[in-house]
Design a protein around this motif. Structure first.
Motif, PDB file in Angstrom:
ATOM      1  N   VAL A 191      -6.723   2.295  -0.709  1.00 15.47           N
ATOM      2  CA  VAL A 191      -7.113   1.129   0.088  1.00 15.47           C
ATOM      3  C   VAL A 191      -7.799   1.663   1.349  1.00 15.47           C
ATOM      4  CG1 VAL A 191      -6.317  -0.915   1.336  1.00 15.47           C
ATOM      5  CG2 VAL A 191      -5.185  -0.230  -0.805  1.00 15.47           C
ATOM      6  N   ALA A 192      -9.054   1.265   1.534  1.00 16.57           N
ATOM      7  CA  ALA A 192      -9.829   1.822   2.653  1.00 16.57           C
ATOM      8  C   ALA A 192      -9.942   0.834   3.815  1.00 16.57           C
ATOM      9  CB  ALA A 192     -11.222   2.203   2.171  1.00 16.57           C
ATOM     10  N   ARG A 193      -9.772  -0.459   3.528  1.00 20.38           N
ATOM     11  CA  ARG A 193     -10.012  -1.477   4.560  1.00 20.38           C
ATOM     12  C   ARG A 193      -9.226  -2.731   4.210  1.00 20.38           C
ATOM     13  NH1 ARG A 193     -14.932  -4.572   5.003  1.00 20.38           N
ATOM     14  NH2 ARG A 193     -15.673  -3.504   3.139  1.00 20.38           N
TER      15      ARG A 193
ATOM     16  N   PHE B  71      -0.684  -0.640  -4.569  1.00 21.65           N
ATOM     17  CA  PHE B  71      -1.864   0.231  -4.655  1.00 21.65           C
ATOM     18  C   PHE B  71      -1.483   1.637  -4.219  1.00 21.65           C
ATOM     19  CE2 PHE B  71      -3.583  -4.013  -4.138  1.00 21.65           C
ATOM     20  CZ  PHE B  71      -4.502  -4.044  -5.179  1.00 21.65           C
ATOM     21  N   GLU B  72      -1.821   2.621  -5.052  1.00 20.95           N
ATOM     22  CA  GLU B  72      -1.457   4.013  -4.762  1.00 20.95           C
ATOM     23  C   GLU B  72      -2.682   4.904  -4.969  1.00 20.95           C
ATOM     24  OE1 GLU B  72       1.136   6.005  -3.585  1.00 20.95           O
ATOM     25  OE2 GLU B  72      -0.423   7.499  -3.905  1.00 20.95           O
TER      26      GLU B  72
ATOM     27  N   ILE C 107       0.860  -1.188   0.000  1.00 23.81           N
ATOM     28  CA  ILE C 107       0.000   0.000   0.000  1.00 23.81           C
ATOM     29  C   ILE C 107       0.896   1.238   0.000  1.00 23.81           C
ATOM     30  CG2 ILE C 107      -1.825   1.252   1.239  1.00 23.81           C
ATOM     31  CD1 ILE C 107      -2.681  -1.501   2.382  1.00 23.81           C
ATOM     32  N   GLY C 108       0.851   1.973  -1.116  1.00 24.98           N
ATOM     33  CA  GLY C 108       1.644   3.193  -1.257  1.00 24.98           C
ATOM     34  C   GLY C 108       2.775   3.031  -2.261  1.00 24.98           C
ATOM     35  N   ALA C 109       2.852   3.960  -3.224  1.00 20.65           N
ATOM     36  CA  ALA C 109       3.933   3.940  -4.221  1.00 20.65           C
ATOM     37  C   ALA C 109       4.861   5.138  -4.044  1.00 20.65           C
ATOM     38  CB  ALA C 109       3.357   3.889  -5.635  1.00 20.65           C
TER      39      ALA C 109
END
Ligand SMILES: Cc1cc2nc3c(=O)[nH]c(=O)nc-3n(C[C@H](O)[C@H](O)[C@H](O)COP(=O)(O)OP(=O)(O)OC[C@H]3O[C@@H](n4cnc5c(N)ncnc54)[C@H](O)[C@@H]3O)c2cc1C
Length: 326
Positions: free
Chosen positions: A129-131, A29-30, A7-9
């Motif tokens: 990404v929320a959850r 995922f970004e 999570i995070g680019a």
């Protein structure tokens, strides 16, 4: 093959993903439209202005090794500007930024070298990404609309500490520790001009004021069109975090004009960016967080300190550790 979701680019996410891709299937995922995170460049008409990190140093052998091919490829270069220090509105020191350690910047934009690092990775942009939930031993990710983003053996969270803390399920062993890491805000004032303004410096540190930094962005290598970038202090940003952005911009105009002695408000292009989580203070415990039994890990600058080199080292050290298990 092990499935990993990152999570995070930003630099940490791309570094971890690149190393783990050697033996795992990795998806990144970004939430933004491009990689880089806080190593960020704003495109304003003819101007490309770095409004997050301004430059970086390299002290560790690992980070120096990482930079060598980027320097050879022309994606990273030395910024040899004229450096100044202000005490309030008073110019107290002027020097050349030549020697050691070098002040490195991405070129032609700060974020370009992270973009290069992300090439070839399986990155999904514009998806927050929320959850995250565990189901039948696999991690399942959802976006803000509740859409499923796949299921994974491992998840690696690289968002700033408070955002990572919000996403971490309560059973994760390091959630409480992450929740204790404080990050501080900052405002960036972005100014683009059609003409050149003569200033006695290319980069200036400002003390005893509400702004901490003024730079001539266009003095960095390979930049066109005169532009400036101003950062508020973390303290002033924290005190004004919920203030209307237009009012913040007016105050930043005022602070900067007072120091420079002319009205910066008459720039041709201007924008203000609020960074809610810009920097973190130095941490001493561990360079990353790992919960082996739940197969969740986290890395990022905030595990060490709010610097580009720290983001790289945190991710690299985590990847080396995980590669032993995979
Ligand atoms: C104003 C400012 C000035 C700075 N100046 C300097 C400097 O001069 N020198 C220096 O060395 N460092 C500086 N820094 C710090 C430097 O930018 C950071 O240390 C470094 O960029 C952190 O990288 P990272 O990958 O750990 O985190 P980030 O760059 O924050 O990357 C995290 C990524 O995760 C994404 N993300 C967050 N939540 C989600 C989600 N739920 N779903 C999907 N994606 C998500 C974000 O969009 C972001 O791209 C500065 C930072 C700021 C803000």
């Amino acid at each position: 093959m092990i499935d990993v979701a990152v999570i995070g680019a930003g630099l940490a996410g791309c570094t971890a993903a690149r190393h783990l891709s050697e033996i795992a299937k990795v998806k990144v995922f970004e939430k933004s439209k491009r990689p880089g995170g806080r190593i960020a460049t704003r495109f304003l008409c003819q101007h490309q202005i770095d409004h997050g990190a301004q430059f970086f140093t390299a002290r560790s052998p690992e980070f120096k090794d990482f930079l060598t091919p980027l320097v050879d490829a022309g994606c990273v270069a030395r910024w040899e500007g004229r450096f100044a220090e202000f005490d309030g509105a008073q110019l107290i020191r002027e020097t050349e930024w030549g020697g050691s350690p070098p002040h490195w910047v991405g070129t032609p934009t700060m974020s370009g070298f992270v973009e290069r690092l992300s090439n070839g990775l399986d990155c999904v942009f514009d998806v927050e990404v929320a959850r995250v939930e565990k189901e039948k031993g696999r991690w399942i990710l959802f976006d803000t609309q509740g859409n499923l983003l796949g299921d994974y053996d491992w998840i690696i969270l690289t968002a700033p500490a408070p955002q990572t803390h919000n996403l971490l399920p309560k059973e994760i062993s390091f959630k409480t520790q992450v929740g204790l890491i404080k990050m501080l805000g900052c405002y960036s004032l972005i100014l683009g001009y059609r003409h050149t303004v003569n200033l006695p410096f290319d980069a200036a540190l400002v003390k005893n004021a509400s702004i901490s930094w003024i730079s001539v962005n266009s003095s960095k290598p390979n930049r066109k069109n005169f532009s400036m970038l101003v950062h508020s202090t973390n303290k002033w940003a924290e005190q004004n975090m919920n203030t209307d952005l237009a009012k913040v911009q007016e105050k930043l105009f005022e602070f900067t004009s007072e120091i420079l002695g002319f009205n910066v408000k008459f720039a041709d292009y201007m924008e203000t960016k609020r960074w809610r989580f810009a920097n973190s203070i130095r941490q001493t415990d561990q360079p990353f967080f790992l919960d082996r039994s739940n197969q969740v890990a986290s890395c990022g600058d905030w595990c060490i300190r709010g610097r580009i080199e720290a983001a790289f080292l945190s991710a690299k050290k985590l990847a080396v550790e995980l590669l032993k298990d995979f």
